[in-house]
Each structure stands twice: as structure tokens, then as C-alpha cells.
Design a protein around this motif. Structure first.
Motif, PDB file in Angstrom:
ATOM      1  N   GLY A  78      37.217  87.460  65.514  1.00 55.30           N
ATOM      2  CA  GLY A  78      36.323  86.420  65.998  1.00 55.30           C
ATOM      3  C   GLY A  78      36.343  85.169  65.147  1.00 55.30           C
ATOM      4  O   GLY A  78      37.010  85.096  64.123  1.00 55.30           O
ATOM      5  N   SER A  79      35.589  84.191  65.581  1.00 55.43           N
ATOM      6  CA  SER A  79      35.432  82.935  64.855  1.00 55.43           C
ATOM      7  C   SER A  79      34.011  82.888  64.305  1.00 55.43           C
ATOM      8  O   SER A  79      33.060  83.214  65.015  1.00 55.43           O
ATOM      9  N   PHE A  80      33.895  82.464  63.056  1.00 55.43           N
ATOM     10  CA  PHE A  80      32.598  82.447  62.389  1.00 55.43           C
ATOM     11  C   PHE A  80      32.392  81.087  61.744  1.00 55.43           C
ATOM     12  O   PHE A  80      33.277  80.560  61.090  1.00 55.43           O
ATOM     13  N   LEU A  81      31.198  80.549  61.939  1.00 60.79           N
ATOM     14  CA  LEU A  81      30.847  79.244  61.394  1.00 60.79           C
ATOM     15  C   LEU A  81      29.844  79.460  60.261  1.00 60.79           C
ATOM     16  O   LEU A  81      28.812  80.108  60.447  1.00 60.79           O
ATOM     17  N   TYR A  82      30.171  78.928  59.079  1.00 61.81           N
ATOM     18  CA  TYR A  82      29.327  79.051  57.898  1.00 61.81           C
ATOM     19  C   TYR A  82      28.775  77.674  57.574  1.00 61.81           C
ATOM     20  O   TYR A  82      29.512  76.691  57.614  1.00 61.81           O
ATOM     21  N   GLY A  83      27.484  77.612  57.266  1.00 59.87           N
ATOM     22  CA  GLY A  83      26.851  76.314  57.076  1.00 59.87           C
ATOM     23  C   GLY A  83      26.194  76.133  55.725  1.00 59.87           C
ATOM     24  O   GLY A  83      25.697  77.094  55.116  1.00 59.87           O
ATOM     25  N   PHE A  84      26.176  74.871  55.284  1.00 57.97           N
ATOM     26  CA  PHE A  84      25.645  74.502  53.974  1.00 57.97           C
ATOM     27  C   PHE A  84      24.944  73.159  54.095  1.00 57.97           C
ATOM     28  O   PHE A  84      25.238  72.373  54.992  1.00 57.97           O
ATOM     29  N   LEU A  85      24.057  72.874  53.156  1.00 58.84           N
ATOM     30  CA  LEU A  85      23.315  71.618  53.213  1.00 58.84           C
ATOM     31  C   LEU A  85      24.096  70.440  52.656  1.00 58.84           C
ATOM     32  O   LEU A  85      23.809  69.300  52.992  1.00 58.84           O
ATOM     33  N   ASP A  96      28.162  69.084  50.782  1.00 55.68           N
ATOM     34  CA  ASP A  96      29.583  69.373  50.601  1.00 55.68           C
ATOM     35  C   ASP A  96      29.860  70.154  49.324  1.00 55.68           C
ATOM     36  O   ASP A  96      30.820  70.905  49.254  1.00 55.68           O
ATOM     37  N   ARG A  97      29.020  70.007  48.314  1.00 52.54           N
ATOM     38  CA  ARG A  97      29.184  70.755  47.062  1.00 52.54           C
ATOM     39  C   ARG A  97      29.085  72.254  47.324  1.00 52.54           C
ATOM     40  O   ARG A  97      29.895  73.036  46.831  1.00 52.54           O
ATOM     41  N   GLU A  98      28.109  72.663  48.139  1.00 50.23           N
ATOM     42  CA  GLU A  98      27.959  74.078  48.484  1.00 50.23           C
ATOM     43  C   GLU A  98      29.162  74.562  49.293  1.00 50.23           C
ATOM     44  O   GLU A  98      29.656  75.667  49.069  1.00 50.23           O
ATOM     45  N   ARG A  99      29.638  73.732  50.218  1.00 51.82           N
ATOM     46  CA  ARG A  99      30.796  74.125  51.026  1.00 51.82           C
ATOM     47  C   ARG A  99      32.038  74.286  50.154  1.00 51.82           C
ATOM     48  O   ARG A  99      32.802  75.237  50.311  1.00 51.82           O
ATOM     49  N   PHE A 129      32.154  75.081  47.006  1.00 52.07           N
ATOM     50  CA  PHE A 129      31.988  76.309  46.227  1.00 52.07           C
ATOM     51  C   PHE A 129      32.360  77.514  47.078  1.00 52.07           C
ATOM     52  O   PHE A 129      33.089  78.408  46.637  1.00 52.07           O
ATOM     53  N   PHE A 130      31.889  77.547  48.321  1.00 50.20           N
ATOM     54  CA  PHE A 130      32.232  78.616  49.263  1.00 50.20           C
ATOM     55  C   PHE A 130      33.743  78.694  49.468  1.00 50.20           C
ATOM     56  O   PHE A 130      34.334  79.771  49.423  1.00 50.20           O
ATOM     57  N   GLN A 131      34.379  77.542  49.662  1.00 48.90           N
ATOM     58  CA  GLN A 131      35.831  77.508  49.865  1.00 48.90           C
ATOM     59  C   GLN A 131      36.572  78.059  48.652  1.00 48.90           C
ATOM     60  O   GLN A 131      37.563  78.775  48.798  1.00 48.90           O
ATOM     61  N   ARG A 132      36.102  77.718  47.464  1.00 47.67           N
ATOM     62  CA  ARG A 132      36.742  78.222  46.252  1.00 47.67           C
ATOM     63  C   ARG A 132      36.551  79.727  46.122  1.00 47.67           C
ATOM     64  O   ARG A 132      37.457  80.440  45.697  1.00 47.67           O
ATOM     65  N   LEU A 133      35.379  80.217  46.484  1.00 40.84           N
ATOM     66  CA  LEU A 133      35.128  81.657  46.407  1.00 40.84           C
ATOM     67  C   LEU A 133      36.055  82.426  47.339  1.00 40.84           C
ATOM     68  O   LEU A 133      36.654  83.423  46.936  1.00 40.84           O
ATOM     69  N   ILE A 134      36.174  81.969  48.586  1.00 41.75           N
ATOM     70  CA  ILE A 134      37.003  82.722  49.535  1.00 41.75           C
ATOM     71  C   ILE A 134      38.491  82.566  49.242  1.00 41.75           C
ATOM     72  O   ILE A 134      39.305  83.298  49.791  1.00 41.75           O
TER      73      ILE A 134
END
Length: 128
Positions: free
Chosen positions: A58-65, A67-70, A72-77
Motif C-alpha cells: 500500500g501507500s502511506f502518507l506520513y505527516g509532520f508540522l 520540514d525539520r521533522e520530515r 529527521f524521519f527521512q534520515r531515520l528510514i
């Protein structure tokens, strides 16, 4: 890619929200707990920066308030063995600042205290 979603907050659940756009499309967005707590009340307007992950199941959309949070998420994954679910769990348990600090300080104990992260994954996070 869906870079952001703006509209009325139509629903809040334990780990996700629904953002209803002015065009009538409702986007279900998975968010960390810290983001969920800082969102306005249901019915109010909001904007989330997002990361779309497309997989076989499936496709999953992850949201953040912001760009800094996004980022960080990108670096984690980007770390081997860390998927979106673990990244969201880490961000929910520790937040962006504390999570980044734990990684920078190589605090394996704190990282491994997050549900879904074992010692080996915590070591990989600190290393990569």
C-alpha cells in the motif's frame, strides 16, 4: 510525491489524522504523537508537510508540522532495518530533538527503550 496537505482537520485518532482539503479529498496521514498533540482541534485548518511511502502492501502518507521533522524521519528510514513504523515510534517516544540527541550521543540504552527498537537497531542508528 505529495509534499504537503492543507485543509480542515476532519478526524484525530491514536496515530493518524484525516485532513479534508477544500477540493473534497480527505487524506489519512500517520503522525508521531508529538505532532498529534500540537495539532489544532478537529474542524480547524492545518497544514502538514508529508512523506509518501509506496510499498507492495500500500501507500502511506506520513505527516509532520515542519520540514525539520520530515528530514529527521527521512534520515531515520534511510538506516538499514529502520522502516517508517519504527521511525514514527522513535519520534513519538522521544521527539525530534531528544531522538536526534540520543543518536548523536550514541545513547544505545535510550534508543533501545523505544518499542520496536532492539539493541542491534539502536547500534545501527547510532552508527549510520
Amino acid at each position: 510525491m505529495i509534499a504537503s496537505v492543507s485543509g480542515r482537520l476532519a478526524a484525530k485518532q491514536a496515530d493518524r489524522v484525516v485532513v479534508q482539503t477544500p477540493g473534497g479529498v480527505g487524506y489519512e496521514v500517520v503522525v508521531p504523537l508529538g505532532v498529534l498533540e500540537r495539532l489544532p482541534a478537529v474542524g480547524e485548518g492545518t497544514t502538514l508537510v508529508t512523506e509518501l511511502i509506496v510499498r507492495e502492501d500500500g501507500s502511506f502518507l506520513y505527516g509532520f508540522l515542519d520540514d525539520r521533522e520530515r528530514r529527521f524521519f527521512q534520515r531515520l528510514i534511510g538506516v538499514s532495518g529502520v522502516g517508517p513504523r519504527i521511525a514514527i515510534a522513535l519520534m513519538s517516544a522521544l521527539g525530534t530533538e531528544r531522538g536526534a540527541g540520543a543518536i548523536a550521543e550514541r545513547n544505545i540504552g535510550l534508543l533501545a527503550s523505544v518499542s520496536g527498537i532492539g539493541k542491534k537497531t539502536a547500534e545501527r542508528l547510532a552508527l549510520e
